[in-house]
Design a protein around this motif. Structure first.
Motif, short mmCIF file in Angstrom:
data_model
loop_
_atom_site.label_atom_id
_atom_site.label_comp_id
_atom_site.label_asym_id
_atom_site.label_seq_id
_atom_site.Cartn_x
_atom_site.Cartn_y
_atom_site.Cartn_z
N ALA A 23 36.81 50.12 49.59
CA ALA A 23 37.09 49.15 50.66
C ALA A 23 38.46 49.43 51.29
CB ALA A 23 37.03 47.73 50.11
N LEU A 24 39.42 49.78 50.47
CA LEU A 24 40.78 50.03 50.96
C LEU A 24 40.90 51.32 51.75
CD1 LEU A 24 42.75 48.68 47.90
CD2 LEU A 24 42.56 47.62 50.17
N LYS A 25 39.87 52.16 51.72
CA LYS A 25 39.82 53.37 52.54
C LYS A 25 39.18 53.11 53.90
CE LYS A 25 39.23 56.49 48.60
NZ LYS A 25 38.25 57.40 47.96
N ASP A 26 38.56 51.95 54.07
CA ASP A 26 37.88 51.60 55.31
C ASP A 26 38.92 51.51 56.45
OD1 ASP A 26 36.78 49.30 57.28
OD2 ASP A 26 35.09 50.28 56.28
N PRO A 27 38.56 51.92 57.66
CA PRO A 27 39.52 51.84 58.77
C PRO A 27 40.04 50.42 59.05
CG PRO A 27 37.66 53.22 59.36
CD PRO A 27 37.33 52.62 58.03
N ALA A 28 39.27 49.39 58.70
CA ALA A 28 39.72 48.01 58.93
C ALA A 28 40.60 47.48 57.80
CB ALA A 28 38.52 47.08 59.12
N ALA A 29 40.79 48.25 56.75
CA ALA A 29 41.52 47.77 55.57
C ALA A 29 42.91 47.22 55.87
CB ALA A 29 41.61 48.87 54.51
N PRO A 30 43.70 47.83 56.76
CA PRO A 30 45.04 47.29 56.99
C PRO A 30 45.07 45.85 57.51
CG PRO A 30 44.91 49.53 57.80
CD PRO A 30 43.51 49.12 57.43
N VAL A 31 43.99 45.40 58.18
CA VAL A 31 43.96 44.02 58.65
C VAL A 31 43.00 43.16 57.83
CG1 VAL A 31 44.67 44.57 61.00
CG2 VAL A 31 42.23 44.45 60.44
N ALA A 32 42.29 43.75 56.89
CA ALA A 32 41.30 43.00 56.12
C ALA A 32 41.76 42.69 54.70
CB ALA A 32 39.98 43.77 56.08
N PHE A 33 42.68 43.46 54.15
CA PHE A 33 43.08 43.28 52.76
C PHE A 33 44.59 43.15 52.64
CE2 PHE A 33 39.07 45.67 52.69
CZ PHE A 33 38.30 44.77 51.96
N LEU A 34 45.01 42.51 51.57
CA LEU A 34 46.43 42.25 51.38
C LEU A 34 47.12 43.29 50.50
CD1 LEU A 34 46.30 38.38 50.86
CD2 LEU A 34 46.69 39.68 52.97
N GLU A 35 46.46 44.40 50.27
CA GLU A 35 47.07 45.49 49.51
C GLU A 35 46.61 46.81 50.09
OE1 GLU A 35 45.90 45.78 45.36
OE2 GLU A 35 43.83 45.36 45.85
N SER A 36 47.34 47.84 49.76
CA SER A 36 46.99 49.18 50.24
C SER A 36 46.22 49.93 49.15
CB SER A 36 48.25 49.96 50.59
OG SER A 36 48.97 50.27 49.41
N TYR A 37 45.60 51.02 49.55
CA TYR A 37 44.91 51.90 48.60
C TYR A 37 45.90 52.38 47.55
CZ TYR A 37 42.46 55.88 46.64
OH TYR A 37 41.89 56.76 45.76
N GLU A 38 47.08 52.78 47.97
CA GLU A 38 48.09 53.32 47.05
C GLU A 38 48.49 52.28 46.00
OE1 GLU A 38 47.61 55.66 50.48
OE2 GLU A 38 48.24 53.56 50.44
N GLU A 39 48.64 51.03 46.42
CA GLU A 39 48.98 49.97 45.46
C GLU A 39 47.85 49.76 44.45
OE1 GLU A 39 51.74 47.08 48.26
OE2 GLU A 39 49.56 47.00 48.46
N ALA A 40 46.61 49.73 44.95
CA ALA A 40 45.46 49.45 44.08
C ALA A 40 45.19 50.59 43.11
CB ALA A 40 44.23 49.17 44.92
N VAL A 41 45.25 51.83 43.59
CA VAL A 41 44.94 52.96 42.72
C VAL A 41 45.96 53.13 41.60
CG1 VAL A 41 46.09 54.88 43.94
CG2 VAL A 41 43.88 55.26 42.81
N ALA A 42 47.16 52.61 41.80
CA ALA A 42 48.20 52.72 40.79
C ALA A 42 48.07 51.68 39.67
CB ALA A 42 49.58 52.58 41.45
N LYS A 43 47.21 50.70 39.82
CA LYS A 43 47.07 49.65 38.81
C LYS A 43 46.34 50.20 37.58
CE LYS A 43 47.39 45.96 42.10
NZ LYS A 43 46.72 44.99 42.94
N PRO A 44 46.79 49.78 36.40
CA PRO A 44 46.19 50.29 35.15
C PRO A 44 44.79 49.73 34.92
CG PRO A 44 47.77 48.57 34.65
CD PRO A 44 47.88 48.83 36.15
#
Length: 186
Positions: A23-44
């Motif tokens: 979902a965070l890779k979707d083109p609408a992600a910057p206005v649809a979600f409150l986190e970035s791909y980089e933030e999410a992928v770094a979570k344990p």
């Protein structure tokens, strides 16, 4: 439509993680979600395990994640329901005025958009919200970024109406999140 709409299970945390990352890779992600791909992928892994357990069908009742699953077992969409009460901590700028559900994390893969999957996910999520008796929820709400007209059009078509509530979008760029609500019928 051959997709199954159901609550996610705690042991499906890897699917929860993968769908969120997609979902965070979707083109609408910057206005649809409150986190970035980089933030999410770094979570344990422990973060994703806890998140899946809290929102699972047996997770306790205040959070539920619904998924759309293909006949092959592929998750093609998701929506999460948060139960909010006036005594809860402040979310999105102010405390809830009434007992309500809050829909977050809406995502449907591009290849199944327009097929009825989003409608089916929303019917499942809203039906679950209305089925709760303690607390009995008065409304379902969600926020949509002012620059996400595709999502806003779907929400209106589903029956949500703008409440007039507007809050600053995260990131302090002068943009707004608009609240949409669906009242309980009867």
């Amino acid at each position: 439509m051959d997709y199954v709409m159901r609550a996610a299970r705690a042991d499906e945390w890897t699917q929860v993680r993968q769908l969120r990352l997609d979902a965070l890779k979707d083109p609408a992600a910057p206005v649809a979600f409150l986190e970035s791909y980089e933030e999410a992928v770094a979570k344990p892994d422990a973060f994703w395990q806890e998140r899946a357990a809290a929102a699972a069908e047996d997770g306790g009742g205040r959070v539920r994640q619904f998924v759309a699953e293909s006949p092959e077992g592929v998750w093609v969409g998701s929506v999460t329901v948060l139960v909010e009460s006036p005594e809860d901590d402040v979310r999105f700028g102010e405390a809830a005025a009434v007992d309500q559900a809050h829909l977050v994390g809406v995502f449907v893969r591009p290849e199944v958009r327009g097929t009825g999957v989003t409608d089916a996910l929303f019917r499942e999520a809203v039906a679950w919200a209305w089925s709760l008796s303690s607390p009995r929820l008065e409304r379902v709400r969600l926020y949509v970024h002012e620059k996400n007209p595709r999502a806003a059009a779907f929400y209106r078509r589903f029956g949500f109406v703008p409440s007039g509530q507007r809050i600053p979008a995260p990131g302090d760029r002068g943009e707004l999140e608009l609240e949409y609500v669906l009242g309980r019928e009867g």
